[in-house]
Write a protein that holds these residues in place. Structure first.
Motif, PDB file in Angstrom:
ATOM      1  N   GLU A 101      41.080 -25.814 -14.913  1.00  0.00           N
ATOM      2  CA  GLU A 101      40.876 -24.406 -15.225  1.00  0.00           C
ATOM      3  C   GLU A 101      39.390 -24.083 -15.111  1.00  0.00           C
ATOM      4  O   GLU A 101      38.576 -24.937 -14.746  1.00  0.00           O
ATOM      5  CB  GLU A 101      41.392 -24.097 -16.640  1.00  0.00           C
ATOM      6  CG  GLU A 101      42.866 -24.385 -16.854  1.00  0.00           C
ATOM      7  CD  GLU A 101      43.790 -23.425 -16.125  1.00  0.00           C
ATOM      8  OE1 GLU A 101      43.293 -22.397 -15.600  1.00  0.00           O
ATOM      9  OE2 GLU A 101      45.007 -23.709 -16.052  1.00  0.00           O
ATOM     10  N   PRO A 130      44.884 -23.403  -6.504  1.00  0.00           N
ATOM     11  CA  PRO A 130      44.307 -23.308  -7.850  1.00  0.00           C
ATOM     12  C   PRO A 130      45.359 -22.962  -8.883  1.00  0.00           C
ATOM     13  O   PRO A 130      46.529 -22.700  -8.563  1.00  0.00           O
ATOM     14  CB  PRO A 130      43.283 -22.185  -7.701  1.00  0.00           C
ATOM     15  CG  PRO A 130      43.835 -21.326  -6.614  1.00  0.00           C
ATOM     16  CD  PRO A 130      44.508 -22.268  -5.660  1.00  0.00           C
ATOM     17  N   THR A 131      44.934 -22.936 -10.104  1.00  0.00           N
ATOM     18  CA  THR A 131      45.825 -22.673 -11.221  1.00  0.00           C
ATOM     19  C   THR A 131      46.589 -21.363 -11.056  1.00  0.00           C
ATOM     20  O   THR A 131      46.064 -20.377 -10.519  1.00  0.00           O
ATOM     21  CB  THR A 131      45.030 -22.645 -12.541  1.00  0.00           C
ATOM     22  OG1 THR A 131      45.939 -22.368 -13.626  1.00  0.00           O
ATOM     23  CG2 THR A 131      43.967 -21.567 -12.520  1.00  0.00           C
ATOM     24  N   ASP A 132      47.835 -21.358 -11.494  1.00  0.00           N
ATOM     25  CA  ASP A 132      48.601 -20.110 -11.605  1.00  0.00           C
ATOM     26  C   ASP A 132      48.819 -19.765 -13.079  1.00  0.00           C
ATOM     27  O   ASP A 132      49.771 -19.078 -13.434  1.00  0.00           O
ATOM     28  CB  ASP A 132      49.933 -20.207 -10.847  1.00  0.00           C
ATOM     29  CG  ASP A 132      50.884 -21.233 -11.451  1.00  0.00           C
ATOM     30  OD1 ASP A 132      50.419 -22.158 -12.166  1.00  0.00           O
ATOM     31  OD2 ASP A 132      52.104 -21.131 -11.208  1.00  0.00           O
ATOM     32  N   GLU A 150      42.192 -14.819 -12.159  1.00  0.00           N
ATOM     33  CA  GLU A 150      41.146 -14.596 -11.164  1.00  0.00           C
ATOM     34  C   GLU A 150      41.224 -15.553  -9.984  1.00  0.00           C
ATOM     35  O   GLU A 150      40.272 -15.705  -9.237  1.00  0.00           O
ATOM     36  CB  GLU A 150      39.769 -14.682 -11.847  1.00  0.00           C
ATOM     37  CG  GLU A 150      39.599 -13.585 -12.884  1.00  0.00           C
ATOM     38  CD  GLU A 150      38.191 -13.475 -13.408  1.00  0.00           C
ATOM     39  OE1 GLU A 150      37.573 -14.532 -13.622  1.00  0.00           O
ATOM     40  OE2 GLU A 150      37.713 -12.351 -13.591  1.00  0.00           O
ATOM     41  N   THR A 151      42.363 -16.199  -9.805  1.00  0.00           N
ATOM     42  CA  THR A 151      42.590 -16.983  -8.606  1.00  0.00           C
ATOM     43  C   THR A 151      43.406 -16.145  -7.630  1.00  0.00           C
ATOM     44  O   THR A 151      43.674 -14.967  -7.867  1.00  0.00           O
ATOM     45  CB  THR A 151      43.336 -18.293  -8.919  1.00  0.00           C
ATOM     46  OG1 THR A 151      44.709 -17.995  -9.263  1.00  0.00           O
ATOM     47  CG2 THR A 151      42.678 -19.039 -10.071  1.00  0.00           C
ATOM     48  N   LYS A 152      43.843 -16.745  -6.541  1.00  0.00           N
ATOM     49  CA  LYS A 152      44.660 -16.032  -5.559  1.00  0.00           C
ATOM     50  C   LYS A 152      46.130 -15.993  -5.954  1.00  0.00           C
ATOM     51  O   LYS A 152      46.962 -15.424  -5.225  1.00  0.00           O
ATOM     52  CB  LYS A 152      44.521 -16.686  -4.193  1.00  0.00           C
ATOM     53  CG  LYS A 152      44.958 -18.153  -4.163  1.00  0.00           C
ATOM     54  CD  LYS A 152      44.623 -18.796  -2.836  1.00  0.00           C
ATOM     55  CE  LYS A 152      44.993 -20.281  -2.814  1.00  0.00           C
ATOM     56  NZ  LYS A 152      44.589 -20.929  -1.559  1.00  0.00           N
ATOM     57  N   ARG A 170      51.337 -16.095  -3.868  1.00  0.00           N
ATOM     58  CA  ARG A 170      50.031 -16.484  -3.325  1.00  0.00           C
ATOM     59  C   ARG A 170      49.534 -15.355  -2.422  1.00  0.00           C
ATOM     60  O   ARG A 170      50.108 -15.106  -1.356  1.00  0.00           O
ATOM     61  CB  ARG A 170      50.140 -17.780  -2.531  1.00  0.00           C
ATOM     62  CG  ARG A 170      50.385 -19.011  -3.381  1.00  0.00           C
ATOM     63  CD  ARG A 170      50.367 -20.271  -2.538  1.00  0.00           C
ATOM     64  NE  ARG A 170      49.194 -20.345  -1.663  1.00  0.00           N
ATOM     65  CZ  ARG A 170      48.678 -21.490  -1.211  1.00  0.00           C
ATOM     66  NH1 ARG A 170      49.225 -22.639  -1.562  1.00  0.00           N
ATOM     67  NH2 ARG A 170      47.634 -21.473  -0.413  1.00  0.00           N
ATOM     68  N   ASN A 178      40.405 -15.797  -1.396  1.00  0.00           N
ATOM     69  CA  ASN A 178      40.441 -17.048  -2.164  1.00  0.00           C
ATOM     70  C   ASN A 178      40.542 -16.777  -3.660  1.00  0.00           C
ATOM     71  O   ASN A 178      40.953 -17.654  -4.428  1.00  0.00           O
ATOM     72  CB  ASN A 178      39.186 -17.880  -1.896  1.00  0.00           C
ATOM     73  CG  ASN A 178      39.043 -18.269  -0.443  1.00  0.00           C
ATOM     74  OD1 ASN A 178      38.162 -17.802   0.265  1.00  0.00           O
ATOM     75  ND2 ASN A 178      39.937 -19.129   0.034  1.00  0.00           N
ATOM     76  N   THR A 179      40.134 -15.569  -4.072  1.00  0.00           N
ATOM     77  CA  THR A 179      40.208 -15.174  -5.471  1.00  0.00           C
ATOM     78  C   THR A 179      40.587 -13.699  -5.531  1.00  0.00           C
ATOM     79  O   THR A 179      40.554 -12.999  -4.516  1.00  0.00           O
ATOM     80  CB  THR A 179      38.861 -15.353  -6.206  1.00  0.00           C
ATOM     81  OG1 THR A 179      37.899 -14.437  -5.645  1.00  0.00           O
ATOM     82  CG2 THR A 179      38.333 -16.772  -6.093  1.00  0.00           C
ATOM     83  N   TYR A 280      35.134 -25.589 -12.546  1.00  0.00           N
ATOM     84  CA  TYR A 280      34.467 -24.537 -11.779  1.00  0.00           C
ATOM     85  C   TYR A 280      33.262 -23.972 -12.534  1.00  0.00           C
ATOM     86  O   TYR A 280      32.276 -23.549 -11.933  1.00  0.00           O
ATOM     87  CB  TYR A 280      35.443 -23.392 -11.481  1.00  0.00           C
ATOM     88  CG  TYR A 280      36.770 -23.833 -10.928  1.00  0.00           C
ATOM     89  CD1 TYR A 280      36.852 -24.757  -9.889  1.00  0.00           C
ATOM     90  CD2 TYR A 280      37.966 -23.320 -11.436  1.00  0.00           C
ATOM     91  CE1 TYR A 280      38.069 -25.151  -9.377  1.00  0.00           C
ATOM     92  CE2 TYR A 280      39.195 -23.714 -10.929  1.00  0.00           C
ATOM     93  CZ  TYR A 280      39.249 -24.632  -9.909  1.00  0.00           C
ATOM     94  OH  TYR A 280      40.457 -25.030  -9.404  1.00  0.00           O
TER      95      TYR A 280
END
Length: 538
Positions: A101, A130-132, A150-152, A170, A178-179, A280
């Protein structure tokens, strides 16, 4: 966690829910709720900070827990459940944190052998999933409710049961990002706009503005808003290896406003941290000697204005509102002087009963006025001609130097407005007072952004949530409606309440109190969806 501090009533951000309230429960009403308030208030925030002996490090990392109040003709029920993300399921099965995370690196997955662990460490950045764990907010895209982070990745949830619907969404299956932010905007016709970074462009990183048109039927098949996603403009990053972090953006009738701030992702460090299994957060850096820039984009053409608008460095998470007036853009933001606040949100700080944030880093509502017609303007002369503001803007050699003013000295964040005034001139903003002691939301704030006058609501022993304005159906005045917030109790961890305030008097109209099945945790953001609405605004 130190046992002496574990039950400290001030440690609400360290609460852990072990039993969901899946089936709706009834509560006790006091006062009254106007009969026209019918719909769902859905809220999102962290509900679990520990798996087995592993614990998250940052307030942004906890597992998403969805809370919902269902309001129908004065009757209210409450329900809540964990977002059944892939991340939540993996961590639960392993009984440890195995998905990285923002502030927490993954622990080795016990389901993988040594070779698999070695190979996964060298997965190309472009192939990363990345995390969902969509823990930040919720938003309706048409009639589909999504949890956002704040991910994709986004997660669709059933508004009736709060169960996850289908696989994760996604965004990079549809557009080059990417974000993405967890704070979209919704137009009256149902079009949703959001922003997302793309790191692998030919000309370097870009900030992409994304359009999600209303759902439509094509050849007898429904095409959802998400399936129609398109990028309407790409804004080039001024620092090629240091794209700015941002949490929200502004919108008016004719412009998008993006704040590019010197709180950045060091992409080189990000790559290194990925390969050595660091979070991150370790790649986020604050460069206070740089300027914060306002990037202004025309909505009709996608043109990024050539004019460089610069201010002394500041950090913002939340745009309050923006509007156009007499050749100017007025931009209101919940601002902090630097990036220290993000570092102070580590759980090791919040579990310290003596911890207190530096008051100089606390958020306040700040206004900037940006003159639009500056091509032939004289240098070194204040170009702001609006009445009633102390904001200034001076044309320098290569840029327009903008200087804002603090609307009120009141600590203020999680701003909301009467969303029918989004992008338009307005008078009132609603938010929370953020206490430096443990980053607690202790008071609800109504702020007149024209005068700076504030009104506060609080109750001893209770904590509030972000206030959401719902306009009355016959409203003529901007503040005619209700404010919806939720309450939790510092002493009783299973207490939760829906609070209803009159925005005009800032007095309580009514509340419904519940005893949940398990511990009730704090939330970040939410959305109200009226029962009779076809478009759910924010």
């Amino acid at each position: 966690m130190d046992k002496a501090n574990k039950n400290d009533p001030n440690l609400v951000w360290l609460r852990q829910c072990e039993e969901e309230t899946v089936a709706p429960i009834s509560g006790k009403l006091s006062g009254h709720i106007p009969s026209w308030v019918n719909g769902r208030l859905t809220r999102n925030g962290p509900g679990k900070i520990q798996y087995g002996k592993t614990r998250f490090n940052h307030i942004f990392d906890g597992s998403s827990y969805i809370h919902q109040f269902n309001i129908k003709e004065g009757n209210v029920t409450y329900q809540s459940r964990f977002l059944q993300s892939d991340t939540y399921k993996k961590n639960s099965r392993a009984n440890r944190i195995i998905v990285t995370e923002f502030g927490t690196a993954a622990y080795p997955d016990p389901c993988k052998n040594l070779l698999q662990r070695f190979m996964s460490a060298f997965t190309p950045i472009s192939s990363l999933d990345p995390t969902d764990n969509c823990v930040v907010s919720v938003c309706y895209f048409g009639d589909e409710l999504y949890a956002l982070t704040e991910t994709k990745n986004m997660r669709r949830i059933d508004p009736e049961t709060l169960a996850a619907v289908g696989e994760k969404t996604r965004l990079d299956n549809y557009i080059a990002v990417n974000t993405s932010t967890a704070h979209p905007h919704v137009d009256p016709d149902g079009t949703v706009y959001n922003m997302g970074n793309f790191y692998a462009g030919k000309k370097g990183p870009t900030y992409n503005i994304i359009k999600f048109p209303p759902a439509k039927e094509v050849d007898g098949k429904k095409l959802s808003s998400v399936e129609q996603a398109e990028i309407v403009v790409s804004i080039p990053c001024q620092w090629k290896m240091y794209p700015s972090y941002y949490h929200s953006f502004g919108i008016t009738d004719n412009y998008f406003i993006f704040v590019e701030q010197p709180f950045v992702f060091n992409l080189k460090k990000f790559l290194i941290n990925h390969y050595i299994n660091k979070p991150y957060f370790g790649a986020v850096e604050w460069y206070g000697d740089q300027k914060t820039k306002f990037r202004v984009v025309r909505r009709d053409t996608g043109e990024v204005l050539d004019t460089s608008y610069e201010a002394d460095a500041f950090l913002t998470f939340h745009h309050t509102n923006a509007y156009e007036k007499d050749g100017h853009l007025v931009v209101d933001l919940a601002c902090m002087t630097n990036g220290d606040t993000v570092y102070q949100l580590m759980l090791k700080n919040l579990e310290n009963p003596d911890f207190e944030c530096d008051h100089n880093t606390m958020p306040q509502n700040r206004r900037f006025v940006i003159p639009l017609n500056v091509k032939d303007a004289p240098k070194d002369t204040n170009l702001v001609t609006l009445k009633g503001t102390k904001c200034t803007a001076f044309k320098r050699k290569k840029s327009i130097e903008v200087n804002g003013e603090t609307i009120s000295e009141q600590f203020f964040d999680l701003p909301r407005i009467n969303y029918k005034h989004n992008g338009k001139e307005y008078t009132y903003a609603y938010g929370v007072e953020v206490s430096p002691l443990g980053i607690q939301f202790c008071k609800l704030v109504k702020m007149n952004v024209q005068t700076g006058e504030t009104q506060l609501w609080h109750e001893q022993g209770k904590l509030v949530s972000e206030p959401i304005f719902v306009a009355a159906p016959d409203a003529v005045e901007e503040d005619h409606g209700v404010i919806l917030s939720s309450l939790i109790d510092k002493e009783n961890p299973r207490f939760v309440a829906l609070l209803v305030l009159d925005p005009r008097t800032w007095q309580e109209m009514g509340r419904v109190e519940f005893e949940a099945k398990g511990v009730v945790t704090s939330t970040f953001h939410g959305q109200f969806a009226g029962a009779e609405e076809t478009v759910h605004l924010l």
